[in-house]
Design a protein around this motif. Structure first.
Motif, PDB file in Angstrom:
ATOM      1  N   HIS A   1       0.802  -1.304  -0.291  1.00  0.00           N
ATOM      2  CA  HIS A   1      -0.073   0.060  -0.161  1.00  0.00           C
ATOM      3  C   HIS A   1       0.800   1.138   0.157  1.00  0.00           C
ATOM      4  CE1 HIS A   1       0.552  -1.440   4.140  1.00  0.00           C
ATOM      5  NE2 HIS A   1       0.831  -0.400   4.357  1.00  0.00           N
TER       6      HIS A   1
ATOM      7  N   THR B   1       2.176   1.766  -3.544  1.00  0.00           N
ATOM      8  CA  THR B   1       1.808   0.240  -3.580  1.00  0.00           C
ATOM      9  C   THR B   1       2.856  -0.194  -4.908  1.00  0.00           C
ATOM     10  OG1 THR B   1      -0.194   0.788  -3.020  1.00  0.00           O
ATOM     11  CG2 THR B   1       0.133  -1.346  -4.131  1.00  0.00           C
TER      12      THR B   1
ATOM     13  N   ALA C   1      -0.114   4.588   6.344  1.00  0.00           N
ATOM     14  CA  ALA C   1      -0.620   4.264   5.121  1.00  0.00           C
ATOM     15  C   ALA C   1      -1.543   5.365   4.680  1.00  0.00           C
ATOM     16  CB  ALA C   1      -1.327   3.006   5.338  1.00  0.00           C
TER      17      ALA C   1
END
Length: 135
Positions: free
Chosen positions: A48, A108, A134
């Motif tokens: 991610h 990602t 994230a």
């Protein structure tokens, strides 16, 4: 297994945080023993997007079993481009730096790697945790 672990009463969440979860994304590794000169210590392909603060603020290193006799520098790369360093001092303390002291973002599928500098020191059992968010 759907079993409550704790109940907390009167938990207050700051208004600016309601509905805005913080999702932390730590990238960490441990390398036992004494790494070789220019050794790839760890690498992974990210699952991610991650944002790291300038100078990897909030990150830390494991206190080595044996501190190095000279500073030990570990290069942090994303897609084979150095984005910062983690330096283990002879006292066993860590400092972190990002390129131009700027925040670092990874997407990602990017590959993050930790590569030991071409110098040889006596550090034994090292590890790093880069703390990110994230996105």
């Amino acid at each position: 297994d759907a079993v409550p672990l704790a109940t907390i009463d009167n938990l207050e969440i700051p208004e600016d945080q309601v509905g805005t979860p913080n999702t932390y994304a730590d990238v960490l590794f441990f390398r036992g023993g004494t790494p070789a000169s220019a050794e790839l210590l760890y690498g992974e392909r990210l699952g991610h997007d991650i944002d790291f603060l300038a100078n990897f603020a909030g990150s830390f290193g494991l206190t080595p079993t044996t501190p190095p006799d000279d500073p030990d520098v570990i290069s942090v790369t994303i897609n084979d481009v150095e984005v910062g360093t983690a330096t283990l001092a002879a006292a066993g303390t860590w400092t972190f730096a990002t390129s131009l002291a700027a925040p670092v973002s990874a997407l990602t599928g990017d590959e993050i790697r930790f590569v030991r500098a071409a110098t040889v020191t006596t550090a034994v059992d090292i590890g790093i945790t880069l703390v990110g968010t994230a996105v």
